[in-house]
Design a protein around this motif. Structure first.
Motif, PDB file in Angstrom:
ATOM      1  N   PHE A 158       9.468   2.623  -3.695  1.00 50.39           N
ATOM      2  CA  PHE A 158       8.455   1.586  -3.931  1.00 50.39           C
ATOM      3  C   PHE A 158       7.525   1.489  -2.734  1.00 50.39           C
ATOM      4  N   TRP A 159       6.365   0.931  -2.979  1.00 47.90           N
ATOM      5  CA  TRP A 159       5.300   0.838  -1.983  1.00 47.90           C
ATOM      6  C   TRP A 159       5.079  -0.624  -1.646  1.00 47.90           C
ATOM      7  N   ASN A 160       5.032  -0.930  -0.360  1.00 45.18           N
ATOM      8  CA  ASN A 160       4.737  -2.285   0.098  1.00 45.18           C
ATOM      9  C   ASN A 160       3.356  -2.278   0.745  1.00 45.18           C
ATOM     10  N   PRO A 161       2.351  -2.885   0.094  1.00 45.78           N
ATOM     11  CA  PRO A 161       1.000  -2.869   0.650  1.00 45.78           C
ATOM     12  C   PRO A 161       0.744  -3.983   1.667  1.00 45.78           C
ATOM     13  N   ASN A 162       1.723  -4.859   1.857  1.00 49.00           N
ATOM     14  CA  ASN A 162       1.500  -6.051   2.684  1.00 49.00           C
ATOM     15  C   ASN A 162       2.327  -6.039   3.960  1.00 49.00           C
ATOM     16  N   TRP A 163       1.839  -6.714   4.959  1.00 47.40           N
ATOM     17  CA  TRP A 163       2.647  -6.949   6.137  1.00 47.40           C
ATOM     18  C   TRP A 163       3.090  -8.398   6.102  1.00 47.40           C
ATOM     19  N   ASN A 164       4.186  -8.707   6.783  1.00 51.81           N
ATOM     20  CA  ASN A 164       4.777 -10.044   6.794  1.00 51.81           C
ATOM     21  C   ASN A 164       5.175 -10.481   5.388  1.00 51.81           C
ATOM     22  N   SER A 165       5.758  -9.580   4.609  1.00 53.72           N
ATOM     23  CA  SER A 165       6.198  -9.883   3.248  1.00 53.72           C
ATOM     24  C   SER A 165       7.696  -9.657   3.151  1.00 53.72           C
ATOM     25  N   HIS A 166       8.256  -9.998   2.008  1.00 50.85           N
ATOM     26  CA  HIS A 166       9.658  -9.715   1.724  1.00 50.85           C
ATOM     27  C   HIS A 166       9.757  -9.234   0.283  1.00 50.85           C
ATOM     28  N   GLY A 167      10.938  -8.818  -0.108  1.00 48.80           N
ATOM     29  CA  GLY A 167      11.126  -8.322  -1.461  1.00 48.80           C
ATOM     30  C   GLY A 167      12.208  -9.089  -2.193  1.00 48.80           C
ATOM     31  N   VAL A 168      12.179  -8.973  -3.502  1.00 53.49           N
ATOM     32  CA  VAL A 168      13.236  -9.529  -4.335  1.00 53.49           C
ATOM     33  C   VAL A 168      13.677  -8.426  -5.294  1.00 53.49           C
ATOM     34  N   LEU A 169      14.983  -8.166  -5.312  1.00 57.33           N
ATOM     35  CA  LEU A 169      15.570  -7.225  -6.264  1.00 57.33           C
ATOM     36  C   LEU A 169      16.092  -8.029  -7.440  1.00 57.33           C
ATOM     37  N   TYR A 170      15.633  -7.700  -8.634  1.00 60.12           N
ATOM     38  CA  TYR A 170      16.129  -8.289  -9.877  1.00 60.12           C
ATOM     39  C   TYR A 170      16.964  -7.207 -10.543  1.00 60.12           C
ATOM     40  N   LEU A 171      18.269  -7.291 -10.384  1.00 61.56           N
ATOM     41  CA  LEU A 171      19.161  -6.223 -10.807  1.00 61.56           C
ATOM     42  C   LEU A 171      19.810  -6.546 -12.146  1.00 61.56           C
ATOM     43  N   HIS A 172      19.722  -5.607 -13.076  1.00 58.67           N
ATOM     44  CA  HIS A 172      20.357  -5.718 -14.395  1.00 58.67           C
ATOM     45  C   HIS A 172      21.458  -4.675 -14.425  1.00 58.67           C
ATOM     46  N   LEU A 173      22.717  -5.137 -14.418  1.00 57.46           N
ATOM     47  CA  LEU A 173      23.837  -4.204 -14.419  1.00 57.46           C
ATOM     48  C   LEU A 173      24.974  -4.722 -15.272  1.00 57.46           C
TER      49      LEU A 173
END
Length: 168
Positions: free
Chosen positions: A46-61
């Protein structure tokens, strides 16, 4: 080198959306079921175009019966363990929308990779003594609608990069 091998598969997320996201399917990781004591899934590029950001993983398992409590799915971001997903029930279970916050310090501007590594122990010690896992044994399914979203931060523009390089 996973980064080099999958560089062409990176999803460059549009910068004009408040929360950019990519599904596992869009990143080339289809729905799949795997069995065995050690399972690796991904990487999801995945590509992060922003600085000072965070991510969220939405996992379906989903996981099948016969996996010992204490078994986990490790979440690896850029090769570093960011957290785990517990698999607490010997009778199996599902996480249709397990949410995991990916720290801003775990992701970087630009190209990133997320992988899942499951450490599954059989619930019955006799099964381990007989070779552990087989085609009809405990299994883990990761669905392609799982996704990673980039939240917050500011888009990186050339002026930002010049200021960072100058130490401003």
């Amino acid at each position: 080198d996973l980064a080099g091998a999958h560089r062409q598969g990176y999803q460059r997320l549009p910068q004009n959306r408040a929360a950019q996201s990519v599904t596992f399917g869009e990143a080339g990781v289809p729905t799949g079921t795997r069995a065995g004591p050690e399972i690796r899934i991904g990487p999801v590029a995945f590509w992060n175009p922003n600085w000072n950001s965070h991510g969220v993983l939405y996992l379906h398992l989903a996981y099948s019966a016969g996996i010992a409590p204490g078994s986990v799915v490790r979440i690896l971001v850029n090769g570093t363990m960011a957290g785990t997903v517990p698999l607490p029930s010997v009778s199996g279970g599902t996480y249709p929308d397990y949410r995991f916050l990916i720290s801003g310090s775990a992701i970087r501007i630009g190209e990133n990779e997320l992988a899942l590594a499951a450490d599954l122990a059989p619930a019955h010690p006799s099964k381990a003594a007989c070779g552990g896992f087989g085609p009809d044994s405990s299994a883990l399914t990761i669905f392609s609608d799982s996704r990673i979203a980039i939240i917050g931060g500011a888009p990186v523009v050339p002026n930002n990069l010049a200021a960072i390089a100058a130490g401003a």
